[in-house]
Design an enzyme around this catalytic site. Sequence first.
Site, PDB file in Angstrom:
ATOM      1  N   CYS A 105       0.809  -1.217   0.000  1.00 33.41           N
ATOM      2  CA  CYS A 105       0.000   0.000   0.000  1.00 33.41           C
ATOM      3  C   CYS A 105       0.843   1.267   0.000  1.00 33.41           C
ATOM      4  O   CYS A 105       0.345   2.343  -0.312  1.00 33.41           O
ATOM      5  CB  CYS A 105      -0.913   0.031   1.207  1.00 33.41           C
ATOM      6  SG  CYS A 105      -1.681  -1.547   1.535  1.00 33.41           S
ATOM      7  N   CYS A 430      -0.677   3.117   6.288  1.00 34.45           N
ATOM      8  CA  CYS A 430      -0.533   1.770   6.814  1.00 34.45           C
ATOM      9  C   CYS A 430      -0.303   0.819   5.656  1.00 34.45           C
ATOM     10  O   CYS A 430      -0.723   1.081   4.537  1.00 34.45           O
ATOM     11  CB  CYS A 430      -1.772   1.363   7.601  1.00 34.45           C
ATOM     12  SG  CYS A 430      -3.280   1.350   6.630  1.00 34.45           S
TER      13      CYS A 430
END
Lengths: 448, 724
Positions: A105, A430
């Site tokens: 991510c 995150c």
Amino acid sequence: MHKNSQPTSSSVSSTYARPVYLVDMARTPFLKASPPTPGSYAASDLAVSAARALLLRHNCRAENLDQVILGCVMPAATEANIARLVALRLGCGHAVVAWTVQRNCASGMQAIDSAAQAIASGQSDLVLAGGTEAMSQAPLTWNRRARAWLGQWLQAQRKGGRLSCLAQWRPSMLMPEFALKSGLTDQYVGMSMPQTAEYLAHQFQINREDMDAYAVLSQQRAHAATQAGHFAQDYVPLLTPQGQVVESDQGIRADSSIEQLAKLKPILHSKFGMVTAGNSSQITDGAAMLLLASEDAVRQYDLPVVARVCDVAWAGVDPKQMGIGPVAAAQLLLTRQQMPIETIDYWEINEAFAGQVLACCAGFSAPEYCQQQHFPTDGPYTEIPLERLNIDGGAIALGHPVGASGARIVGQLARILKRQQAAYGIASICIGGGQGGALLLQALSDPL
Amino acid sequence: MIGLYNSPLDKTMVLYMPSHQTHNKTQKTVDYTQGLQHWHSQVGEQGILYLALDLVQQRNNVLSQAVLAELEQLIDRLEQDIPAAIILYSEKASGFIFGADITEFSQLSNQAQALEYVKRVQHLFARWEQLACNTVAMIDGYCLGGGCELALACTYRVATRRMQTKVGLPEVKLGIIPGWGGSVRLPRLIGARRALPLLLAGKLLSAKAAARCGLLDAAVSQSQLKMAARYYALLPSDRKRQTAVKQRNLLDHLFQLYPLRIMMASFISKRLHTKINPKHYPASYALLMNWRSYAVNSPDAYSAEAKTVADLMCHPSSRNLVRVFFLQQTLKKLEHAKDMTIQHVHVVGAGVMGGDIAAWCALRGLQVTLQDTEYSKVLPAYQRALKLFRKHLPKKYLRQRAADRFIVDVVGDGMAKADVIIEAIYEDLSAKKHILQRAIDVSKPDAVIATNTSSLAIEDIAASLSQPQRLVGIHFFNPVAKMPLVEVVSGKQTAAQAQQAAVAFVLKIKKLPLPVVSCPGFLVNRVLMPYLLEAVYLLQQGFSAHEIDAAACAKGMPMGPITLADSVGLDICLAVAKNLDQAQQDRIGILHDLVAAGDLGKKSGRGFYVYRKLQRSPVRKPLNPAVKGLEKTMPKIQCEDIGDRMWYRLLNECVACWGQHVVADADVLDAGLIFGCGFPPYVGGPIHYIQQQGVDACLQRLLQLEQRYGNDFHPADAWSQLKD
């Protein structure tokens, strides 16, 4: 007015040998990946669209770049080293090197980190960095049994071999594997991303109502920012061969309300789960590209500067609670810079899930939790006020093209700092697999 | 290019050669090309003779008389002392052989001379074909006409798959047919079914397509070319004839048979009639008739071919088409800024013109930024661009690259980076001035600042600009992709440097530049307008639209004026007509009425004619009811004049332009009319036509028309200066 509205370059002890400047940013509107999708852009198409508009704005040409670094989690089979493909398509020429980074991510933020390091060390002066993802193009593949069977079939020479091979065929082999689904599952702890979000919400006792309320806030903020034209500078509208113009993010719902979100079925346990499609980030296609430069390049090409990239920190956390990564990374960053948390004027915490963002906010002010998780901080433990967090909305409204989000939040934060005449901001994200990334920006109001 | 890594005696090749393969003829020491100017040869491994053509002091290889005379000497020596095999190639970067030397055609004053010339070369090629060893044509780049015929006389042909490699026999485009055996050898090699369409249309093939139809034995990458040539050179030479006919299947054999051949010929002839007029372009028909009479196996086929070519060479149609070929070369060689780098074009205005100009530039390899006020306004242009790329670019990656070069730029960032800025917005003086002033302000100092205006004067637009000398007109025609000509318009204020840079740009995007002086309508529209308006006036008088179109087509125009007006757009015609201010408005009332009614031509689905989607060019288009109402029966004598009424208005305006020096000279004017207005090429251009017909005769006819139809036909002053 903010207390840090007059930044001086000496106030941060940068870990970089040379200053790294953020020149400009451009991104495509984020497109919903669920059908009917307008056009069907490959990840490289999106990156090329954004980057060529970005380069057009400035004095430098594509061939002046020293390198191109691109984050992308799932490039298509035709896009091996997608960064190089994009660089060539942009007209950089053969000599400009390009490489692709993947930190799940945070791939887009990793690209910026890598670019910043190259500039700081003096290797490069002008780097195009960013992220791109076409999640709608994620492949469907044959499952493992089917692949094995197919291999046997192709190898079988004799008719008898083929026949026995045929006998081994099972209908289950028709079941495809969804690359997207596998990609969004942590293969080490065996939890899907929504499961990690549920787990984190449980840790911080965040309930469904809080999540939905935050999701509505994100939607409203994104809508308001779009209406106010805060994104206009960054948008590179897309034209589709079918005759559509996509001029803004498709995921934003102006009419989003808590009542409506409450009606949505939870993803995991339809009766009592908390994470829903409405309070999670959306699966989207998009690209965000940034131009980073050294002081020399800024002067040589007479480039504007928006901000200075001061430092980037990465931290590892429990994969089951991967959503808390921003807390660990930001704390590491602040400790390293010896900056009290209050000096940060604006925050971007990528909204993978509403519950995860709220958990991060709470995490900053939870000493026991931080100590228990061995996070690198000695306090003070201060909660991040929502007025300072994701003020132009986040991935819940805009969408989360995994490779691009890390770059998008950095660009968005730079714009916010400039607009609010603030000094410092942290963009953090995150990372599936249990990591967090945080990047410290210092706004610059005057040209160099 | 061959010279770069395919030197005939490539060391590495020799190095890897297993020694036992060494041919017994290797020890040959004969220098076949001793004393020859244009040919070089070297004996390579295994006794293969590498024979190179490299014309002295020429950019391109052509088969001139001198080259052919040397070839004759060469063949004499080869017949004396035959090598193991021959590989024929070119040492020019530009290609293999471009064909016969067309400049020599004009020296052939009569049929007998032409016949002798053709027969001599035919004989030469026959001797080449019958050499007792394998001959391989190793082709890289253009292999056209006579060059292709020489390749066909070889045993094998291999070529590179580069885009620049084109193979074909385009002779009919010069009003002749392949005369050195090509019209016989090609159908013999690949069968009449495949060969005739190529020959009749003068079509050029890519290497890949040529290999697919059997014209080439192999289409390979550049790095494999020499190996491929060697492979074929070293095939046992008794297989020679077998492979030459292997492409022909049963169907091709059947079509050779007498009754079927006649049927096929008449079928093709009928199809040909719908496209070209045998009176204007006799070459294709002559070729077809030769095949019909002699097929490919009889020796008479060659003599019939020679006779046909000799006849055609002396036919005015061919002479004029050759002239047109040279006119085209003249435009390509116009003075221009050679050292200018042109990489980026910025186009303002994404309408039909602006969008298509941008798409064409992107197709031709330039970076393009297309500016308009909103993205939605650029969308149709973007879609048309993708369509253009799909049509012209065979490979997906090439289409993607072209699309990557085509950037929509609503903000106008591209202006500061562009080498050429073209304004193509609606015809409004102050809006244009505004954009062009901004262009001058932000652009690079040496960037070309151009306007695509068709009705405003360059001087008026330049009037209040801060650097008026930089403004030049670059006037494209619609449809951009199809029209080869672009007018480069100099106003009085335009600097020579700006004009030459604009010409360089036009050449860069592979269009033909036509330098004109700023005057209303420039050249093409100015000449076309009287012709179109006369057609509208005829319509208004009661002649039928179909008759008017047919009369123009009989003169050789590619489409009738009424159809042309519909495709240009009636609103545009009207605007130009008003601008030229020479139209008696009552005579073109129907044009006003149609525009007022919203019937704007093809683009709106209805103009003089009615257009429906899915309708594929019907023989007789349905008429707009408003036009049909005007039709009445007209006196016969007037009916006979309608063709000349349109034709002479056009000629008269041409003479006027020539007299007023709108273009440099009569040749440039002729070129402009042929490439810009579709003026029939077989006529050789309007001024040339007048001179061929006799200035006096034309003037008499014009005066006669003036007597009958009034002042519109009053001869221009310049008629008196025109000489035969």
